[in-house]
Enzyme design. Structure first.
Site, PDB file in Angstrom:
ATOM      1  N   ASP A  54       0.853  -1.188   0.000  1.00  0.00           N
ATOM      2  CA  ASP A  54       0.000   0.000   0.000  1.00  0.00           C
ATOM      3  C   ASP A  54       0.889   1.238   0.000  1.00  0.00           C
ATOM      4  O   ASP A  54       1.882   1.302   0.726  1.00  0.00           O
ATOM      5  CB  ASP A  54      -0.904   0.017   1.231  1.00  0.00           C
ATOM      6  CG  ASP A  54      -1.708   1.307   1.320  1.00  0.00           C
ATOM      7  OD1 ASP A  54      -2.700   1.426   0.577  1.00  0.00           O
ATOM      8  OD2 ASP A  54      -1.330   2.193   2.114  1.00  0.00           O
ATOM      9  N   TYR A  59       2.801  10.262   0.475  1.00  0.00           N
ATOM     10  CA  TYR A  59       3.991   9.796   1.190  1.00  0.00           C
ATOM     11  C   TYR A  59       5.254  10.266   0.463  1.00  0.00           C
ATOM     12  O   TYR A  59       5.655   9.701  -0.547  1.00  0.00           O
ATOM     13  CB  TYR A  59       3.999   8.280   1.302  1.00  0.00           C
ATOM     14  CG  TYR A  59       2.780   7.671   1.971  1.00  0.00           C
ATOM     15  CD1 TYR A  59       1.998   8.402   2.870  1.00  0.00           C
ATOM     16  CD2 TYR A  59       2.409   6.359   1.702  1.00  0.00           C
ATOM     17  CE1 TYR A  59       0.890   7.846   3.474  1.00  0.00           C
ATOM     18  CE2 TYR A  59       1.296   5.787   2.304  1.00  0.00           C
ATOM     19  CZ  TYR A  59       0.542   6.539   3.179  1.00  0.00           C
ATOM     20  OH  TYR A  59      -0.566   5.979   3.773  1.00  0.00           O
ATOM     21  N   LYS A  85      -3.775   5.926  -3.391  1.00  0.00           N
ATOM     22  CA  LYS A  85      -4.817   6.810  -2.870  1.00  0.00           C
ATOM     23  C   LYS A  85      -5.037   8.021  -3.762  1.00  0.00           C
ATOM     24  O   LYS A  85      -4.174   8.394  -4.553  1.00  0.00           O
ATOM     25  CB  LYS A  85      -4.444   7.226  -1.446  1.00  0.00           C
ATOM     26  CG  LYS A  85      -4.217   6.009  -0.534  1.00  0.00           C
ATOM     27  CD  LYS A  85      -3.785   6.396   0.857  1.00  0.00           C
ATOM     28  CE  LYS A  85      -3.604   5.153   1.720  1.00  0.00           C
ATOM     29  NZ  LYS A  85      -2.363   4.413   1.377  1.00  0.00           N
ATOM     30  N   GLY A 244       4.021   3.273  16.793  1.00  0.00           N
ATOM     31  CA  GLY A 244       5.336   2.811  17.234  1.00  0.00           C
ATOM     32  C   GLY A 244       5.390   2.147  18.581  1.00  0.00           C
ATOM     33  O   GLY A 244       6.122   1.183  18.792  1.00  0.00           O
TER      34      GLY A 244
END
Length: 342
Positions: A54, A59, A85, A244
């Site tokens: 993905d 990004y 996207k 995280g």
């Protein structure tokens, strides 16, 4: 748990591996990643069996798509699944020097400005631009990206872009699906309340849920997931490690949903860590496997930017977890009693 066992995505014909790969780190999300590191990470994942990837134009302002496309276009197209996207269109900045000097998101990404655009033409432009960056002539699904208050900054803009999507952009997505160019239409979700609002206006196949359904919290069980179940809408989990802390535990610098944990949040995660330790189960293994016990969830897609990240995720998926661990988490009030578990 078999990382590569296939599950149906809602009512679509797509079947996703239980473990995929999230491409945000390749946009230099928190750490600067070199092209060589990205290539080595993808190769390690591929060699170990990863076949679902993905990404998004956002990004790294196209950098993640370029890196993932560069690797995947050397593979046989029928051997992998790829999603990206829509929602932003990228253009060259009017003043490149000023843009390069400015403080902005993805400071080490590609030097392109963006505008939000959920219109028919905007969706088609974003789709075609993504294919060019990827170097591929199709993707398996498209997701509506970042149509929420946190990204747009005002309720007026959210409402305006939702209306633009409902009256134009959704038609583009439906045409692409009807033509067989994509197999599913989805939307990314970061906040409670987005799923009902989308389903009131749009006919969607799945949601990519980041943050509201992790081992640390499960608020979507109240209303959102039951609504998806009624509609036959599938789920992919993106923020499986809560940004995280569910991978590392409570360590200096660990983040909880992209912020430093509050004392209560840190205590909650420490409690989960302690139960995992008593059952000799790594925290990351429990975090990865937990969402997949929900019948709506087709896949989890953690990111990574080093080869050992992806191989460790695969090992965590394969780690045996006793039913007693889930029972103890519920008994201690660390996991909702109604959360699906073995």
């Amino acid at each position: 748990m078999d990382p590569f066992a296939l599950r149906p995505l809602g009512r679509t014909d797509l079947r996703l591996p239980q473990l995929g790969f999230g491409g945000a780190p390749f946009g230099n999300l928190f750490t600067i990643v070199s092209d060589d590191e990205a290539e080595a990470t993808l190769q390690a994942g591929w060699d170990a069996g990863l076949r679902y990837f993905d990404t998004s134009p956002w990004y790294g302002r196209g950098l993640s798509e370029q890196r993932i496309g560069r690797f995947l276009r050397r593979q046989a197209r029928g051997e992998f699944l790829l999603t990206t996207k829509i929602g932003r269109v990228f253009t060259a900045p009017a003043d490149p020097d000023a843009f390069a000097a400015s403080k902005r998101d993805w400071p080490n990404g590609l030097h392109f400005e963006h505008r939000y655009d959920y219109s028919y033409d905007g969706v088609m432009r974003a789709y075609e631009d993504s294919l060019q960056r990827l170097g591929l002539n199709r993707v398996d699904a498209l997701l509506i990206h970042d149509l929420d208050l946190a990204n747009l900054g005002s309720e007026v803009l959210v409402s305006a872009h939702l209306a633009q999507l409902a009256t134009g952009g959704m038609r583009a997505l439906q045409e692409l699906k009807a033509a067989g160019q994509i197999g599913a239409i989805g939307a990314g979700v970061n906040r409670i309340g987005t799923i009902p609002r989308f389903l009131k206006l749009l006919d969607l196949d799945f949601f990519l849920v980041a943050l509201p359904y992790t081992l640390a919290e499960q608020p979507v069980l109240d209303h959102e997931f039951p609504l998806c179940e009624e509609r036959g809408v599938g789920i992919v989990i993106g923020g499986v490690f809560a940004s995280g802390i569910l991978a590392t535990g409570v360590l200096p610098g660990a983040t909880y949903n992209y912020h430093p944990p509050t004392p209560a949040e840190a205590a909650h995660v420490r409690g989960i860590e302690a139960v995992c330790a008593r059952h000799d189960v790594p925290l990351a293994a429990a975090a990865l496997q937990f969402p997949l016990h929900h019948p709506l969830v087709a896949s989890v897609i953690p990111g990574g930017f080093r080869p050992d990240h992806v191989t460790r995720n695969i090992a965590s998926m394969q780690h045996a977890i006793p039913d007693a661990l889930w029972a103890e988490l519920k008994h201690e009030g660390l996991l909702r009693a109604d959360a699906p578990t073995p």
